[in-house]
Design an enzyme around this catalytic site. Structure first.
Site, PDB file in Angstrom:
ATOM      1  N   GLY A  59       0.794  -1.224   0.000  1.00 63.50           N
ATOM      2  CA  GLY A  59       0.000   0.000   0.000  1.00 63.50           C
ATOM      3  C   GLY A  59       0.822   1.267   0.000  1.00 63.50           C
ATOM      4  O   GLY A  59       0.283   2.359  -0.187  1.00 63.50           O
ATOM      5  N   CYS A 267     -27.161  -9.936 -16.436  1.00 66.04           N
ATOM      6  CA  CYS A 267     -26.558  -9.643 -17.738  1.00 66.04           C
ATOM      7  C   CYS A 267     -27.540 -10.042 -18.829  1.00 66.04           C
ATOM      8  O   CYS A 267     -28.086 -11.149 -18.823  1.00 66.04           O
ATOM      9  CB  CYS A 267     -25.248 -10.412 -17.899  1.00 66.04           C
ATOM     10  SG  CYS A 267     -24.538 -10.243 -19.553  1.00 66.04           S
ATOM     11  N   CYS A 270     -25.545 -13.072 -20.986  1.00 65.11           N
ATOM     12  CA  CYS A 270     -25.238 -14.394 -20.429  1.00 65.11           C
ATOM     13  C   CYS A 270     -26.102 -14.728 -19.216  1.00 65.11           C
ATOM     14  O   CYS A 270     -26.009 -15.823 -18.676  1.00 65.11           O
ATOM     15  CB  CYS A 270     -23.753 -14.501 -20.073  1.00 65.11           C
ATOM     16  SG  CYS A 270     -23.303 -13.629 -18.560  1.00 65.11           S
ATOM     17  N   CYS A 292     -22.314  -7.812 -18.993  1.00 64.22           N
ATOM     18  CA  CYS A 292     -21.112  -7.959 -18.164  1.00 64.22           C
ATOM     19  C   CYS A 292     -20.043  -7.014 -18.692  1.00 64.22           C
ATOM     20  O   CYS A 292     -19.816  -6.937 -19.899  1.00 64.22           O
ATOM     21  CB  CYS A 292     -20.562  -9.388 -18.272  1.00 64.22           C
ATOM     22  SG  CYS A 292     -21.593 -10.635 -17.533  1.00 64.22           S
ATOM     23  N   CYS A 298     -18.125 -13.100 -19.872  1.00 62.41           N
ATOM     24  CA  CYS A 298     -19.439 -13.189 -20.497  1.00 62.41           C
ATOM     25  C   CYS A 298     -19.395 -14.172 -21.676  1.00 62.41           C
ATOM     26  O   CYS A 298     -20.245 -15.045 -21.815  1.00 62.41           O
ATOM     27  CB  CYS A 298     -19.860 -11.796 -20.976  1.00 62.41           C
ATOM     28  SG  CYS A 298     -21.618 -11.647 -21.326  1.00 62.41           S
TER      29      CYS A 298
END
Lengths: 316, 227, 256
Positions: A59, A267, A270, A292, A298
């Site tokens: 970080g 979606c 899909c 997606c 997808c």
């Protein structure tokens, strides 16, 4: 992921392998006019040193001597340099932009490394050894040994509240992070809830507050991952990292806890109910569809026979 | 309670050629608890200067000024502040307040400063202002716009808001009508009865005779000017 | 009683020029001290050195901390000093914009210090912010407005609320009423006086306005050319000034 468990793993492998076969295999040779992966060896070593330091201090933003790249700032110069420093000849590279493999930025960067490094490329998340991304984490869970490289526009999470770099560095050093919560407070005061939807700040290993780059906050829980995650900001000359399995907490208030939200739809292609969706306007009458944002995910599902509301229709 | 011994004071005017003006020398006096002593003497004889020195408002050149066990002439500022908060009250001729603060708050403030509650201070202020016949409609206004007599009554109310063991009164009855003058004299009598040692300047001869146990002529404290 | 702040031989030079020289004093709990002097007298340099914004060349600033008792602030580590700056200390700037975050709401400005010391409950933070806005006479319905939309006097009151919300014990004020209309000044002075009394605050106030110190300060230091030329009870210094410069200062005040 529930989607993953629902699918037969062998089937998934097969579906991905089928699609991977259409990708260009590595030539093993790069354009001899360039050094391998464009950057000279000294620069790559410099970047690798920064990466090692970044991994050692999760970080923490490590300054590095960002080079001029043959693309404008804002197009992923930081990510490209990190990728260049990590690539080996037998790597398999995937590049996505907002989850999609087929957008200009993704295609350009992929071609850049095909030419300068001669590496194999793929669109299948599971097959890639190194994935460079802008603004998404792939839906398919990453595994040990994979590297995810993020393109970062502004690495400093405190920047919009405290403009002085000298001051923000001190705040990180002294763990003075009250200001991050000021931003979240403002969100709730003005919108009734934390409205920050992307680049949602996180605290890493209980120490450094980090900007996860402009990924949707939906992706935040997946920042805790078996893969190595590297973040490169070219213009701002900073590199930071998340080593595998390190603790990543999204900042919040006790009475307004963090929520990984997404559009409340499935979606349309899909039928997946728990992937991150893009909203697409399809005509001038306000017609829209949700798909997606991860194109590989997808497509793989569709190849397995999953169907959504509009999957039967011909799409322009 | 109040005891001065061989007190002297010079003013040095640095911006006027360093002129040294001696104003007091060899001042000594004592005021016992429950006693009221009037300072007398011609105008300019140093009555107010002496009062201000006892209050710590003017620095003391030499000698000692004991008030309730503290030598004001040598005390640190914070000791004087504590003395003023707990022991020594002062009713001056002039009201000095933050503009726009209501009269009631001005009067109650000494009670609050000594740790008294909000309601305690207000109750005391109401009682005093009523006794001094200040119309209630004025209580919520700032005294800065009041007439001289009204301001003087606010000043007295503020001065008597707390009962101090020692008090300095500078012309407390000046510019008051007969009724209010009588109220002020009552307040002083009550303070005396409560055991306060009081030192005052009263030009009002009748008032002086009514409440003072003895008089002290400050002319005797005038410095001998080399002629 | 232990002094809250003990200052000993504090000196700051700017090259050959003296910022402030050999300043020493004790400040006790609940005391308000004024520092007066004309521009360039070193009073702001002194305040900056005391508050840890400027490193002096010599001297000690010993503060009676809650946890560990007397500590020399100048030899503290920076994290400790900054923590002190967010908890036991407060600093009210002359220009509110130096002490406020102009880009975030009044509520967030007040809440920041709470969040900086670990408050993580939005409802509680907001409740405290509204309470403090009330104490400095800012209506509760302005809690989500940014300070840019406030008048100068309101901004200054907001700065005071932001500073006092964590219950500090020592407040540094740099010309707190400077640049405000006289009518607004009076209200602010009264507010400060009330807060100092109610919270038992100690304060150090730098100003060139003698009327401000007469109303707010128990004690006074007069500075000239970086040195303290006179110190004492406020009314004594103003009514019976001993030093030539103080006499000049006091006699130069315009009366209305």
């Amino acid at each position: 992921m529930s989607v993953q468990t629902a699918m037969d793993e062998a089937q998934v492998d097969q579906a991905q392998a089928d699609r991977a076969s259409t990708d260009q295999a590595g030539t093993g040779r790069h354009d001899p006019a360039y050094n391998f992966a464009y950057l000279d060896e000294q620069t790559k070593r410099m970047i690798r040193r920064a990466l090692l330091k970044a991994l050692a201090i999760p970080g923490y933003q490590v300054p590095f001597a960002s080079r001029e790249m043959p693309m404008p700032y804002g197009w992923g110069t930081g990510g490209v340099q990190v990728t260049a420093a990590c690539l080996e000849p037998d790597d398999v590279l995937k590049v996505i932009d907002q989850g999609a493999d087929d957008t200009t930025n993704a295609v350009s960067i992929r071609k850049f490394f095909q030419r300068t490094a001669g590496v194999a490329v793929t669109e299948a998340t599971g097959e890639a050894s190194l994935i460079q991304t802008r603004h998404r984490i792939p839906e398919t869970p990453l595994t040990e040994g994979q590297i995810l490289v993020y393109q970062v526009p502004i690495p400093e999470p405190l920047r919009f509240l405290e403009p002085r770099e000298t001051e923000t560095r001190k705040m990180h050093a002294l763990e003075e992070y009250g200001l991050m919560h000021v931003k979240l407070y403002e969100d709730i005061a003005h919108n009734g809830a934390i409205s920050t939807a992307y680049a949602y700040p996180v605290k890493v290993e209980g120490r450094y507050v980090m900007d996860p780059s402009p990924i949707p906050k939906f992706d935040n829980p997946r920042l805790e991952s078996p893969a190595i995650q590297l973040f490169g900001a070219g213009r701002e000359q900073r590199i930071y990292a998340l080593p595998p399995y390190c603790r990543v907490e999204s900042l919040d208030f006790e009475d307004h806890p963090f929520e990984a939200s997404k559009a409340d739809h499935d979606c349309d292609l899909c039928g997946c109910g728990d992937s991150y969706l893009d909203e697409v306007i399809v005509d001038d009458e306000g017609g829209r569809m949700f798909v997606c944002s991860d194109t590989d995910f997808c497509a793989t599902r569709r190849a397995l026979g999953h169907a959504g509301r509009l999957s039967g229709e011909a799409l322009a | 309670m109040i005891a001065l011994s061989d007190v002297s004071k010079d003013f040095v005017l640095h911006n006027q050629g360093g002129a040294v003006i001696p104003v007091m020398a060899g001042a000594s006096l004592e005021v016992a608890p429950g006693e009221c002593v009037a300072l007398v003497g011609n105008s300019g004889a140093g009555k107010s200067t002496l009062m201000r020195m006892i209050y710590g408002n003017y620095l003391c050149g030499a000698g000692s000024i004991m008030v309730g066990g503290l030598d004001v002439a040598r005390a640190a500022p914070r000791e004087v502040i504590a003395l003023r908060r707990e022991v020594l009250g002062y009713v001056s001729q002039f009201l000095r307040v933050v503009p726009r603060v209501p009269t009631l708050d001005v009067v109650a403030e000494p009670v609050w400063a000594a740790g008294g509650s909000r309601s305690e201070g207000e109750a005391r202020a109401r009682d005093l202002l009523a006794r001094l016949n200040l119309p209630e409609r004025l209580w919520s206004l700032s005294p800065t716009t009041f007439s001289g007599g009204e301001q003087q009554r606010v000043n007295i109310a503020r001065g008597f808001a707390r009962s101090f063991p020692a008090m300095l009164l500078d012309e407390p009855t000046a510019s008051l009508d007969a009724t209010n003058r009588e109220v002020v004299l009552d307040l002083i009598r009550e303070a005396k009865a409560g055991g306060a040692a009081i030192l005052g300047i009263f030009h009002d001869e009748a008032a002086r005779e009514a409440i003072c146990d003895r008089e002290l002529d400050v002319s005797g404290f005038a410095p001998r000017v080399a002629s | 009683m232990t002094p809250l702040l003990q200052v000993d031989g504090l000196t700051k030079r700017y090259g050959a020029r003296l910022g402030c020289g050999d300043v020493s004093f004790d400040l006790y709990p609940g005391e308000v001290m004024g520092i007066v002097g004309e521009s360039g007298s070193g009073k702001s340099t002194l305040l900056s050195c005391l508050a840890g914004h400027l490193a002096p060349d010599a001297g000690r600033v010993v503060f009676d901390t809650r946890a560990e008792g007397a500590r020399d602030v100048l030899t503290m580590s920076e994290p400790e000093r900054r923590m002190l700056g967010r908890t036991d200390w407060a600093f009210v700037h002359q220009h509110a914009r130096d002490g406020l975050r102009m880009g975030v709401s009044a509520g967030a400005n007040v809440g920041e210090r709470l969040m900086a010391v670990g408050a993580r409950h939005y409802g509680d933070i907001r409740e405290q912010a509204v309470d403090w806005l009330g104490r400095v006479e800012i209506p509760a319905d302005r809690v989500d407005d940014r300070p840019r939309a406030f008048s100068g006097g309101m901004q200054q009151r907001l700065q005071i609320a932001r500073n006092l919300v964590t219950g500090p014990r020592l407040v540094f004020m740099d010309e707190p009423t400077g640049g405000l209309d006289v009518s607004v000044q009076a209200r602010l002075l009264d507010l400060l006086r009330g807060l100092v009394r109610e919270m038992g605050l100690s304060a150090i106030i730098v100003t060139h306005d003698l009327a401000v110190v007469r109303l707010l300060a128990d004690r006074l230091m007069v500075m000239k050319d970086g040195r303290v030329v006179e110190a004492g009870l406020t009314d004594q210094v103003l009514d019976d000034p001993q030093h030539g410069y103080t006499q000049l200062l006091v006699s130069s005040v315009l009366l209305v």
